[in-house]
Design an enzyme around this catalytic site. Sequence first.
Site, PDB file in Angstrom:
ATOM      1  N   GLY A  54       8.278  -8.026  -0.825  1.00 44.26           N
ATOM      2  CA  GLY A  54       7.604  -6.929  -0.882  1.00 44.26           C
ATOM      3  C   GLY A  54       6.044  -7.092  -0.657  1.00 44.26           C
ATOM      4  CB  SER A  55       2.833  -5.510  -1.943  1.00 45.10           C
ATOM      5  OG  SER A  55       3.407  -4.303  -1.456  1.00 45.10           O
ATOM      6  CB  THR A  56       3.780 -11.193  -2.668  1.00 40.52           C
ATOM      7  OG1 THR A  56       5.195 -11.537  -2.231  1.00 40.52           O
ATOM      8  CG2 THR A  56       3.894 -10.617  -4.213  1.00 40.52           C
TER       9      THR A  56
END
Length: 483
Positions: free
Chosen positions: A216-218
């Site tokens: 995801g956004s990591t």
Amino acid sequence: MNTPLRRLATVVLVMFVGLMASATWVQYVQADRLNNDSRNVRTLYREFGNARGPIVVAGEAVALSTPVEDSYGYQRSYTNGDLYSTMTGFYSVVNGRSELERAANAELTGRGDQLFFSRIRDLVTGRQPEGAAVETTLVPAAQQAALDGLGGQQGAVVAIEPSTGKILALVSTPGFDPNALASHDTKAAGAAYQALSSAEGNPLRSKATQERYPPGSTFKLITAAAALESGQYTVDSTLPAPERLTLPQTTATIGNFGGGGCGSDPITLADAVRISCNTAFGQLGLNVGSDALLEQAERFGFNDPDLTIPMLVADSVFPEEMDGPVTAQSAIGQRDVQATPMQMAMVSAAIANGGRLMTPYIVQTVRSADLQRVSETEPELYSTAVSPGTAASLRDMMVGVVDSGSGTSAKISGVQVAGKTGTAQTADGQAPHAWFTAFAPADAPRVAVAVFVKNGGNAGDEATGGRIAAPIAKAVIQAVLGQ
């Protein structure tokens, strides 16, 4: 000699040659593999007949062997089994070995190359052979904070010292008690293994190192790194940030979390990181291009099938061939991108260390039975993931995430924390995974951490990385810093 006797003699000769060839193949060519096969009962009897060395955490043995009155000679036992099972694994008469018990088996049995002179000494003196002690890098307080933070949720925590690569915490939940598997009651040990193999959450398989998930956004940290490394972007560069980004060559779109906008359109790169704007990063991925994203991901450790700590770590995956839509989705850590929690801890550790990624390791020292140090792990550079300037820019943007963005739950009084949240979509009908990766103190980092909570844990569909994973990371950081 008549014809029938000649034929019989020929058949016997061929059979004799085949028997000799087979025996030579087994006893010479395959000897090492068969001796080291964990299913080889004779190997287990030989190993159990000698004192296996302890696995040590902060000076205390968490796995040790004691003499017993049975045919095996020694019983393996574990203290705080649930706390350290992700690291120790198990050593079993029936089920073989796993994790560090397998990866460091040569040292623990005393048969490692570095213990050659110890074996010669034992042979000359008649001393009973003993395995070496394997001292690990784990910090008990950090390990406990990780386990407590995850609680009954399925997930993983990895903490690394950025300047060296030392692994300070390694936890996967649910864990298990290795003592049940170490039993010399073969029926009971086998039943325990079968129960754990079929248990919910697969306790015997580490979510920290053996399982991969969409980050995801990591992953936006890597996309941002690629943009900064290109020289075409700075933290103040602006990006389009519509409510929905239409992907090229298709009618599909990327939306933002919650379905709204990102506060402004256009948006600076720093603010896109701070509030985790999907549409801005989807466009940024298209601008930077798939080749640059792939190169940057691999400099952080993606697509490496040979990483060991010394346990083998599953390779995190970034696709090598992508069209436009896949590139945009990959830039926000979705589609075919897969990462282990170990990998995402390595990303933060590299940024924290000025762009220099150190190889992670969990074995600090190996000592012979007479406590002589026979080997010591020295820090080793894995790669230069980004330049010092890019690392500083990423650090500043990550500080903004915790100070006033999506990761405020990781704030620590008196300590500046740099972090990045992630809420990764999974299969239809399943709750998203919650991620958070961070390091602290931001100006002099002592710990980098990645937290993964599978399918949002207790929060389910309401989970976000900032709400569920960030507080766990905070607790681990505080434990390492002694707060």
